[in-house]
Design a protein around this motif. Structure first.
Motif, PDB file in Angstrom:
ATOM      1  N   UNK A 106     -19.155  74.081 -32.114  1.00  0.00           N
ATOM      2  CA  UNK A 106     -20.201  74.758 -31.438  1.00  0.00           C
ATOM      3  C   UNK A 106     -20.543  76.019 -32.216  1.00  0.00           C
ATOM      4  N   UNK A 107     -21.770  76.611 -31.940  1.00  0.00           N
ATOM      5  CA  UNK A 107     -22.035  77.814 -32.734  1.00  0.00           C
ATOM      6  C   UNK A 107     -22.544  78.636 -31.372  1.00  0.00           C
ATOM      7  N   UNK A 108     -21.878  79.878 -31.474  1.00  0.00           N
ATOM      8  CA  UNK A 108     -22.555  81.073 -30.164  1.00  0.00           C
ATOM      9  C   UNK A 108     -23.615  81.603 -30.702  1.00  0.00           C
ATOM     10  N   UNK A 109     -24.555  81.647 -29.838  1.00  0.00           N
ATOM     11  CA  UNK A 109     -25.797  82.249 -29.801  1.00  0.00           C
ATOM     12  C   UNK A 109     -26.045  83.173 -28.639  1.00  0.00           C
ATOM     13  N   UNK A 122     -21.810  68.937 -23.153  1.00  0.00           N
ATOM     14  CA  UNK A 122     -22.709  69.069 -24.004  1.00  0.00           C
ATOM     15  C   UNK A 122     -23.782  68.103 -24.401  1.00  0.00           C
ATOM     16  N   UNK A 123     -22.983  66.746 -24.720  1.00  0.00           N
ATOM     17  CA  UNK A 123     -23.881  65.724 -24.797  1.00  0.00           C
ATOM     18  C   UNK A 123     -24.846  65.459 -23.632  1.00  0.00           C
ATOM     19  N   UNK A 137     -26.356  67.567 -21.758  1.00  0.00           N
ATOM     20  CA  UNK A 137     -27.361  68.499 -21.792  1.00  0.00           C
ATOM     21  C   UNK A 137     -27.923  68.834 -23.071  1.00  0.00           C
ATOM     22  N   UNK A 138     -27.915  67.886 -23.760  1.00  0.00           N
ATOM     23  CA  UNK A 138     -28.723  67.887 -25.038  1.00  0.00           C
ATOM     24  C   UNK A 138     -28.398  69.042 -25.913  1.00  0.00           C
ATOM     25  N   UNK A 139     -26.881  69.385 -26.085  1.00  0.00           N
ATOM     26  CA  UNK A 139     -26.578  70.424 -26.943  1.00  0.00           C
ATOM     27  C   UNK A 139     -26.491  71.972 -26.598  1.00  0.00           C
ATOM     28  N   UNK A 140     -26.819  72.293 -25.510  1.00  0.00           N
ATOM     29  CA  UNK A 140     -26.848  73.761 -25.203  1.00  0.00           C
ATOM     30  C   UNK A 140     -26.359  73.859 -23.892  1.00  0.00           C
ATOM     31  N   UNK A 141     -25.401  74.797 -23.899  1.00  0.00           N
ATOM     32  CA  UNK A 141     -24.569  75.216 -22.698  1.00  0.00           C
ATOM     33  C   UNK A 141     -24.239  76.758 -22.680  1.00  0.00           C
ATOM     34  N   UNK A 142     -24.076  77.157 -21.333  1.00  0.00           N
ATOM     35  CA  UNK A 142     -23.813  78.558 -21.032  1.00  0.00           C
ATOM     36  C   UNK A 142     -22.409  78.463 -20.125  1.00  0.00           C
ATOM     37  N   UNK A 143     -21.740  79.808 -20.301  1.00  0.00           N
ATOM     38  CA  UNK A 143     -20.648  79.818 -19.595  1.00  0.00           C
ATOM     39  C   UNK A 143     -20.591  79.348 -18.228  1.00  0.00           C
ATOM     40  N   UNK A 144     -21.521  80.005 -17.634  1.00  0.00           N
ATOM     41  CA  UNK A 144     -21.625  79.403 -16.167  1.00  0.00           C
ATOM     42  C   UNK A 144     -21.972  77.966 -15.811  1.00  0.00           C
ATOM     43  N   UNK A 145     -22.612  77.363 -16.726  1.00  0.00           N
ATOM     44  CA  UNK A 145     -23.057  75.997 -16.495  1.00  0.00           C
ATOM     45  C   UNK A 145     -21.702  75.022 -16.644  1.00  0.00           C
ATOM     46  N   UNK A 146     -20.660  75.524 -17.694  1.00  0.00           N
ATOM     47  CA  UNK A 146     -19.442  74.906 -17.821  1.00  0.00           C
ATOM     48  C   UNK A 146     -18.622  75.135 -16.689  1.00  0.00           C
ATOM     49  N   UNK A 147     -18.623  76.381 -16.306  1.00  0.00           N
ATOM     50  CA  UNK A 147     -17.711  76.572 -15.026  1.00  0.00           C
ATOM     51  C   UNK A 147     -17.999  75.940 -13.769  1.00  0.00           C
ATOM     52  N   UNK A 148     -19.585  75.894 -13.545  1.00  0.00           N
ATOM     53  CA  UNK A 148     -19.973  75.087 -12.495  1.00  0.00           C
ATOM     54  C   UNK A 148     -19.763  73.369 -12.620  1.00  0.00           C
ATOM     55  N   UNK A 149     -20.169  72.982 -13.618  1.00  0.00           N
ATOM     56  CA  UNK A 149     -20.019  71.669 -13.880  1.00  0.00           C
ATOM     57  C   UNK A 149     -18.599  70.990 -13.769  1.00  0.00           C
ATOM     58  N   UNK A 150     -17.838  71.847 -14.505  1.00  0.00           N
ATOM     59  CA  UNK A 150     -16.273  71.302 -14.612  1.00  0.00           C
ATOM     60  C   UNK A 150     -15.208  71.953 -13.787  1.00  0.00           C
ATOM     61  N   UNK A 151     -16.046  72.649 -12.837  1.00  0.00           N
ATOM     62  CA  UNK A 151     -15.046  73.252 -11.700  1.00  0.00           C
ATOM     63  C   UNK A 151     -14.069  73.768 -12.326  1.00  0.00           C
ATOM     64  N   UNK A 164     -24.418  71.537 -32.378  1.00  0.00           N
ATOM     65  CA  UNK A 164     -25.479  70.879 -33.321  1.00  0.00           C
ATOM     66  C   UNK A 164     -25.651  69.165 -33.254  1.00  0.00           C
ATOM     67  N   UNK A 165     -24.445  68.531 -33.234  1.00  0.00           N
ATOM     68  CA  UNK A 165     -24.540  67.332 -33.345  1.00  0.00           C
ATOM     69  C   UNK A 165     -25.087  66.488 -32.020  1.00  0.00           C
ATOM     70  N   UNK A 166     -25.451  67.488 -30.819  1.00  0.00           N
ATOM     71  CA  UNK A 166     -26.204  66.797 -29.729  1.00  0.00           C
ATOM     72  C   UNK A 166     -27.393  67.438 -29.412  1.00  0.00           C
TER      73      UNK A 166
END
Length: 155
Positions: A120-123, A84-85, A87-101, A136-138
């Motif tokens: 985190x806050x879900x949006x 998240x840091x 990616x400037x504080x915004x992530x999706x589930x697919x980004x996390x799955x791909x980046x962290x394998x 928010x902190x990132x």
């Protein structure tokens, strides 16, 4: 099931059916009362015939309805915070799955763990139609507060 309870249940069904016929029939002027009586008889029949088996049915269905979340690696939320840091504080589930394998289910469980810990806050992105998780902190600050911080750093 005891014979007495079964006999009571079937009798209640018969009386409920008779009350339903009276409710429908234009001959009898007690329509609404017959409807209430039919509902009472059918409820009694349900209590007598189906009640003993209902807890067993619900116990078999309940585990399927409330599946526990998959176990989360204890370090996964920390890895998500680092991502998240970056990616400037915004992530999706697919980004996390791909980046962290990690599998998508684990990525979603890790993001929900971050939400539970208030990191985190879900949006929801209505335009694109998927969930976003904001940290928010990132998130880069914009506006008067950032400008005053920049002025303080220049002096």
């Amino acid at each position: 099931m005891k014979k007495g309870r079964r006999l009571f249940g079937y009798t209640a069904i018969a009386l409920g059916a008779i009350s339903s016929v009276v409710f429908i029939s234009p001959i009898f002027p007690i329509g609404f009362q017959a409807f209430l009586l039919a509902a009472l008889f059918f409820g009694a029949a349900y209590w007598a015939l189906a009640r003993p088996t209902l807890p067993g049915i619900l116990n078999r269905i309940a585990p399927r309805l409330q599946e526990p979340p998959p176990p989360v690696d204890p370090m996964l939320p920390v890895r998500i915070l680092r991502l998240a840091r970056e990616n400037h504080g915004t992530l999706t589930v697919s980004e996390v799955a791909i980046e962290l394998e990690v599998p998508v289910s684990e990525a979603e469980a890790g993001l929900r763990a971050c939400v539970r810990s208030s990191s985190a806050v879900e949006d929801f992105d209505v335009r694109r139609g998927f969930a976003l998780y904001r940290f928010p902190e990132f998130i880069e600050r914009t506006g008067p507060q950032q400008e005053s911080e920049e002025e303080d750093s220049e002096q």
